[in-house]
Write a protein that holds these residues in place. Structure first.
Motif, PDB file in Angstrom:
ATOM      1  N   UNK A 111      25.958  38.314  52.747  1.00 31.50           N
ATOM      2  CA  UNK A 111      26.645  37.477  53.751  1.00 31.50           C
ATOM      3  C   UNK A 111      28.158  37.399  53.606  1.00 31.50           C
ATOM      4  N   UNK A 112      28.715  37.811  52.461  1.00 31.52           N
ATOM      5  CA  UNK A 112      30.147  37.617  52.253  1.00 31.52           C
ATOM      6  C   UNK A 112      30.834  38.901  51.789  1.00 31.52           C
ATOM      7  N   UNK A 113      32.105  38.954  52.083  1.00 30.95           N
ATOM      8  CA  UNK A 113      33.035  39.922  51.498  1.00 30.95           C
ATOM      9  C   UNK A 113      33.971  39.114  50.612  1.00 30.95           C
ATOM     10  N   UNK A 114      34.182  39.556  49.381  1.00 32.44           N
ATOM     11  CA  UNK A 114      35.034  38.780  48.479  1.00 32.44           C
ATOM     12  C   UNK A 114      36.099  39.654  47.829  1.00 32.44           C
ATOM     13  N   UNK A 115      37.234  39.035  47.578  1.00 29.16           N
ATOM     14  CA  UNK A 115      38.280  39.645  46.753  1.00 29.16           C
ATOM     15  C   UNK A 115      38.725  38.612  45.739  1.00 29.16           C
ATOM     16  N   UNK A 116      38.806  39.020  44.482  1.00 24.42           N
ATOM     17  CA  UNK A 116      39.260  38.132  43.411  1.00 24.42           C
ATOM     18  C   UNK A 116      40.287  38.867  42.565  1.00 24.42           C
ATOM     19  N   UNK A 117      41.491  38.332  42.501  1.00 21.42           N
ATOM     20  CA  UNK A 117      42.547  39.000  41.736  1.00 21.42           C
ATOM     21  C   UNK A 117      42.459  38.643  40.257  1.00 21.42           C
ATOM     22  N   UNK A 118      42.866  39.576  39.423  1.00 21.00           N
ATOM     23  CA  UNK A 118      42.988  39.298  37.991  1.00 21.00           C
ATOM     24  C   UNK A 118      44.417  39.467  37.500  1.00 21.00           C
ATOM     25  N   UNK A 131      46.087  42.816  42.049  1.00 20.26           N
ATOM     26  CA  UNK A 131      45.098  43.712  41.441  1.00 20.26           C
ATOM     27  C   UNK A 131      43.805  42.920  41.246  1.00 20.26           C
ATOM     28  N   UNK A 132      42.688  43.483  41.663  1.00 16.21           N
ATOM     29  CA  UNK A 132      41.449  42.737  41.498  1.00 16.21           C
ATOM     30  C   UNK A 132      40.246  43.482  42.019  1.00 16.21           C
ATOM     31  N   UNK A 133      39.156  42.767  42.212  1.00 15.69           N
ATOM     32  CA  UNK A 133      37.886  43.352  42.625  1.00 15.69           C
ATOM     33  C   UNK A 133      37.552  42.974  44.059  1.00 15.69           C
ATOM     34  N   UNK A 139      28.615  46.831  46.655  1.00 17.10           N
ATOM     35  CA  UNK A 139      29.611  47.682  45.993  1.00 17.10           C
ATOM     36  C   UNK A 139      30.833  46.852  45.619  1.00 17.10           C
ATOM     37  N   UNK A 140      31.242  46.944  44.367  1.00 17.19           N
ATOM     38  CA  UNK A 140      32.458  46.286  43.895  1.00 17.19           C
ATOM     39  C   UNK A 140      33.410  47.347  43.364  1.00 17.19           C
ATOM     40  N   UNK A 141      34.647  47.320  43.843  1.00 18.77           N
ATOM     41  CA  UNK A 141      35.637  48.303  43.412  1.00 18.77           C
ATOM     42  C   UNK A 141      36.934  47.607  43.008  1.00 18.77           C
ATOM     43  N   UNK A 142      37.587  48.186  42.008  1.00 18.55           N
ATOM     44  CA  UNK A 142      38.926  47.733  41.639  1.00 18.55           C
ATOM     45  C   UNK A 142      39.910  48.243  42.689  1.00 18.55           C
TER      46      UNK A 142
END
Length: 207
Positions: A111-118, A131-133, A139-142
């Motif tokens: 249900x979601x698209x997420x971006x999380x920066x590191x 920069x993040x995922x 599928x999760x990509x850097x």
């Protein structure tokens, strides 16, 4: 003061100075990065993708963004975004339903698209990279999301409030995230490259 008392006083002074060298100094921690609230009435998450020859545009109506950002304190800055895929809107209801189906986003399962920066780094004047995922479906990509700080100022309509603008432009390949199953994975009809644009107007209490 006799010689004995002078020697005792000198010894105590030396011991005090020596001991002080081993006492941890309470250094003030750097201030936290500024927490910003998204003004959704003046923000937008949109995209564009080719259909045969013609660009088709759309947007996601429902999303949340947690932004901690201070260009002078990037170590404690971060950007986290969660998009509700079911809010996709291309102005064609039938097409929106198809995009939510298992042929594309499989909204019932993902249900979601997420971006999380590191990490956030500076690239130039008001130019940064988050920069993040990025996670779409399973599928999760850097990734590296370039963004521009459009400005920060006192809000002209709200007292004791700061306002800032950020814009993110990014291109991704939908097939890298399995968005397009079976015949729909082909890019003959629907292009592979998706242009994503995120415009955020944000507010924060003025210090």
């Amino acid at each position: 003061m006799n010689s004995y008392k002078r020697n005792i006083s000198l010894l105590l002074a030396v011991l005090f100075v020596t001991a002080s060298a081993f006492i941890p100094v309470d250094v003030e921690n750097p201030s936290n990065a500024t927490a910003w609230s998204i003004d959704k009435a003046h923000s937008n998450i949109s995209f564009s993708i080719r259909h045969i020859f013609t660009p088709i545009t759309g947007e996601f109506k429902e999303y949340d963004a947690n932004v901690m950002f201070d260009p002078d304190n990037l170590e404690e800055s971060s950007i986290d975004i969660e998009i509700q895929v079911s809010s996709i809107d291309t102005d064609v209801e039938k097409r929106d339903g198809h995009l939510q189906s298992d042929d594309f986003f499989s909204v019932a399962e993902y249900p979601t698209i997420t971006f999380s920066s590191d990490q956030i780094t500076v690239e130039g004047d008001n130019e940064f990279i988050a920069h993040g995922e990025l996670t779409i479906k399973d599928v999760t990509k850097e990734v590296e999301l370039p963004f521009t700080l459009l400005g920060v100022q006192d809000h002209p309509m709200q007292e004791n409030t700061k306002v800032a603008g950020v814009t993110i432009d990014y291109q991704l390949n939908r097939n890298d995230f399995n968005v397009g199953a079976g015949d729909w994975a082909s890019t003959a009809i629907i292009g592979g490259e998706v242009d994503l644009n995120i415009d955020l107007e944000m507010t924060s209490p003025a210090n």
